[in-house]
Design a protein around this motif. Structure first.
Motif, PDB file in Angstrom:
ATOM      1  N   ALA A 239       0.843  -1.205   0.000  1.00 55.97           N
ATOM      2  CA  ALA A 239       0.000   0.000   0.000  1.00 55.97           C
ATOM      3  C   ALA A 239       0.875   1.251   0.000  1.00 55.97           C
ATOM      4  O   ALA A 239       0.643   2.192  -0.777  1.00 55.97           O
ATOM      5  CB  ALA A 239      -0.916  -0.011   1.216  1.00 55.97           C
ATOM      6  N   TYR A 240       1.890   1.275   0.861  1.00 53.75           N
ATOM      7  CA  TYR A 240       2.810   2.412   0.895  1.00 53.75           C
ATOM      8  C   TYR A 240       3.579   2.539  -0.419  1.00 53.75           C
ATOM      9  O   TYR A 240       3.765   3.650  -0.938  1.00 53.75           O
ATOM     10  CB  TYR A 240       3.791   2.264   2.056  1.00 53.75           C
ATOM     11  CG  TYR A 240       3.233   2.671   3.397  1.00 53.75           C
ATOM     12  CD1 TYR A 240       3.090   4.014   3.725  1.00 53.75           C
ATOM     13  CD2 TYR A 240       2.854   1.722   4.329  1.00 53.75           C
ATOM     14  CE1 TYR A 240       2.586   4.405   4.962  1.00 53.75           C
ATOM     15  CE2 TYR A 240       2.340   2.096   5.574  1.00 53.75           C
ATOM     16  CZ  TYR A 240       2.207   3.433   5.875  1.00 53.75           C
ATOM     17  OH  TYR A 240       1.697   3.815   7.095  1.00 53.75           O
ATOM     18  N   THR A 241       4.016   1.410  -0.960  1.00 52.67           N
ATOM     19  CA  THR A 241       4.781   1.428  -2.214  1.00 52.67           C
ATOM     20  C   THR A 241       3.963   2.020  -3.350  1.00 52.67           C
ATOM     21  O   THR A 241       4.463   2.842  -4.131  1.00 52.67           O
ATOM     22  CB  THR A 241       5.234   0.007  -2.587  1.00 52.67           C
ATOM     23  OG1 THR A 241       6.089  -0.508  -1.562  1.00 52.67           O
ATOM     24  CG2 THR A 241       5.984  -0.001  -3.907  1.00 52.67           C
ATOM     25  N   GLU A 242       2.687   1.629  -3.442  1.00 54.45           N
ATOM     26  CA  GLU A 242       1.846   2.135  -4.530  1.00 54.45           C
ATOM     27  C   GLU A 242       1.598   3.636  -4.395  1.00 54.45           C
ATOM     28  O   GLU A 242       1.630   4.372  -5.394  1.00 54.45           O
ATOM     29  CB  GLU A 242       0.512   1.379  -4.556  1.00 54.45           C
ATOM     30  CG  GLU A 242      -0.334   1.708  -5.767  1.00 54.45           C
ATOM     31  CD  GLU A 242      -1.431   0.696  -6.031  1.00 54.45           C
ATOM     32  OE1 GLU A 242      -2.485   1.097  -6.559  1.00 54.45           O
ATOM     33  OE2 GLU A 242      -1.232  -0.491  -5.702  1.00 54.45           O
ATOM     34  N   LEU A 243       1.374   4.096  -3.172  1.00 54.98           N
ATOM     35  CA  LEU A 243       1.156   5.525  -2.961  1.00 54.98           C
ATOM     36  C   LEU A 243       2.422   6.325  -3.268  1.00 54.98           C
ATOM     37  O   LEU A 243       2.357   7.397  -3.884  1.00 54.98           O
ATOM     38  CB  LEU A 243       0.715   5.771  -1.515  1.00 54.98           C
ATOM     39  CG  LEU A 243      -0.698   5.297  -1.160  1.00 54.98           C
ATOM     40  CD1 LEU A 243      -0.932   5.396   0.343  1.00 54.98           C
ATOM     41  CD2 LEU A 243      -1.753   6.092  -1.915  1.00 54.98           C
ATOM     42  N   ARG A 244       3.557   5.816  -2.848  1.00 55.01           N
ATOM     43  CA  ARG A 244       4.828   6.503  -3.118  1.00 55.01           C
ATOM     44  C   ARG A 244       5.131   6.518  -4.608  1.00 55.01           C
ATOM     45  O   ARG A 244       5.606   7.534  -5.137  1.00 55.01           O
ATOM     46  CB  ARG A 244       5.961   5.812  -2.354  1.00 55.01           C
ATOM     47  CG  ARG A 244       5.933   6.061  -0.849  1.00 55.01           C
ATOM     48  CD  ARG A 244       7.007   5.279  -0.133  1.00 55.01           C
ATOM     49  NE  ARG A 244       7.121   5.658   1.272  1.00 55.01           N
ATOM     50  CZ  ARG A 244       8.008   5.133   2.120  1.00 55.01           C
ATOM     51  NH1 ARG A 244       8.864   4.203   1.694  1.00 55.01           N
ATOM     52  NH2 ARG A 244       8.057   5.540   3.376  1.00 55.01           N
TER      53      ARG A 244
END
Length: 209
Positions: free
Chosen positions: A151-156
Motif C-alpha cells: 500500500a505504501y509502495t503504490e502511494l509513493r
C-alpha cells in the motif's frame, strides 16, 4: 629381465585440485535464504520518553486471530482487500489545516482520498497497528505485512511519477546505484518518503479471539 617399477602418483597435486574445486563450489553455490519482512526496528526510547497522544481516527487497526482470520477496524476482511483499505486510510487527507506539534495535519495537497473526517487527517499522522495471536501462522503474518508495505509502495510510486516522472521504486534504485552520493536524488527520495512515511506498529502477540 629388468624389473619395471610402477611410477608414483603425486598426491599433493590432487589435494590442491580438490581444494580449488571446493572453493569453486562454495563461491558459485546459491544458498537458500529464509523469507521474511524487511523492517527497521525502532530504537529503545529513553527512560523519560512520553509517547505522543494519537487520535483514534489516525490509527488503522489490523488483527489476525489464531485461525488466521484477518480483522480490520473490528470487521473481518479478505487479504486481497487489505491493500486498498490501507491505501484509503493513509491517503484519506481528512485534516482541516491544523498544525500539531509542528507537524502539518492537513489539508493534504497531494492526497486523493475521500477526506472522510472520521479517518486519518494526513499521511504523516496515519499509524497502522498490527496485532497477531500467538497461534497465528508466520506465513499469514508475512502476507499481511506484505500487503501493508505494498500500500505504501503504490502511494509513493504514484506521487513520485506525478512529481518526478519516475516511480519511487526506480528513483530509489537509481539513488542506490549512485552509491547514495547524488544529492539531487537524495532530496527526491526523502521528499517522497516524508510525504508518505511508513508507520506500521507491531504489538506483542496476544490471544486474539
Amino acid at each position: 629381465m629388468a624389473r619395471r617399477e610402477n611410477p608414483e602418483i603425486n598426491a599433493g597435486s590432487m589435494a590442491d585440485i580438490a581444494f580449488l574445486l571446493l572453493i569453486f563450489f562454495l563461491v558459485t553455490t546459491t544458498m537458500d535464504v529464509d523469507s521474511g519482512v524487511s523492517k527497521k526496528l525502532a530504537e529503545k526510547p529513553p527512560v523519560d520518553f512520553k509517547p505522543p497522544i494519537i487520535k483514534e481516527k489516525n490509527i488503522f487497526e489490523v488483527s489476525i486471530n489464531r485461525n488466521n482470520q484477518l480483522f480490520v477496524e473490528g470487521e473481518i476482511m479478505e487479504l486481497k482487500d487489505l491493500k486498498k483499505a490501507a491505501m484509503d486510510f493513509i491517503d484519506n487527507g481528512g485534516g482541516v489545516g491544523k498544525v500539531e506539534d509542528g507537524v502539518e495535519t492537513g489539508p493534504c495537497t497531494y492526497c486523493k482520498g475521500a477526506k472522510d473526517p472520521d479517518s486519518s487527517d494526513h499521511p504523516n499522522k496515519a499509524v497502522i497497528s498490527v496485532e497477531s495471536d500467538r497461534g497465528t501462522e508466520y506465513g499469514t503474518y508475512v502476507a499481511v505485512q506484505n500487503e501493508l508495505l505494498a500500500a505504501y509502495t503504490e502511494l509513493r510510486n504514484r506521487l513520485s511519477e506525478e512529481k518526478y516522472g519516475v516511480s519511487f521504486t526506480e528513483l530509489e534504485e537509481e539513488f542506490k546505484t549512485s552509491n547514495r552520493k547524488d544529492e539531487s536524488l537524495r532530496k527526491k527520495v526523502e521528499d517522497i518518503k516524508n510525504s508518505y512515511p511508513q508507520v506500521i506498529s507491531d504489538t506483542d502477540p496476544t490471544n486474539v479471539q
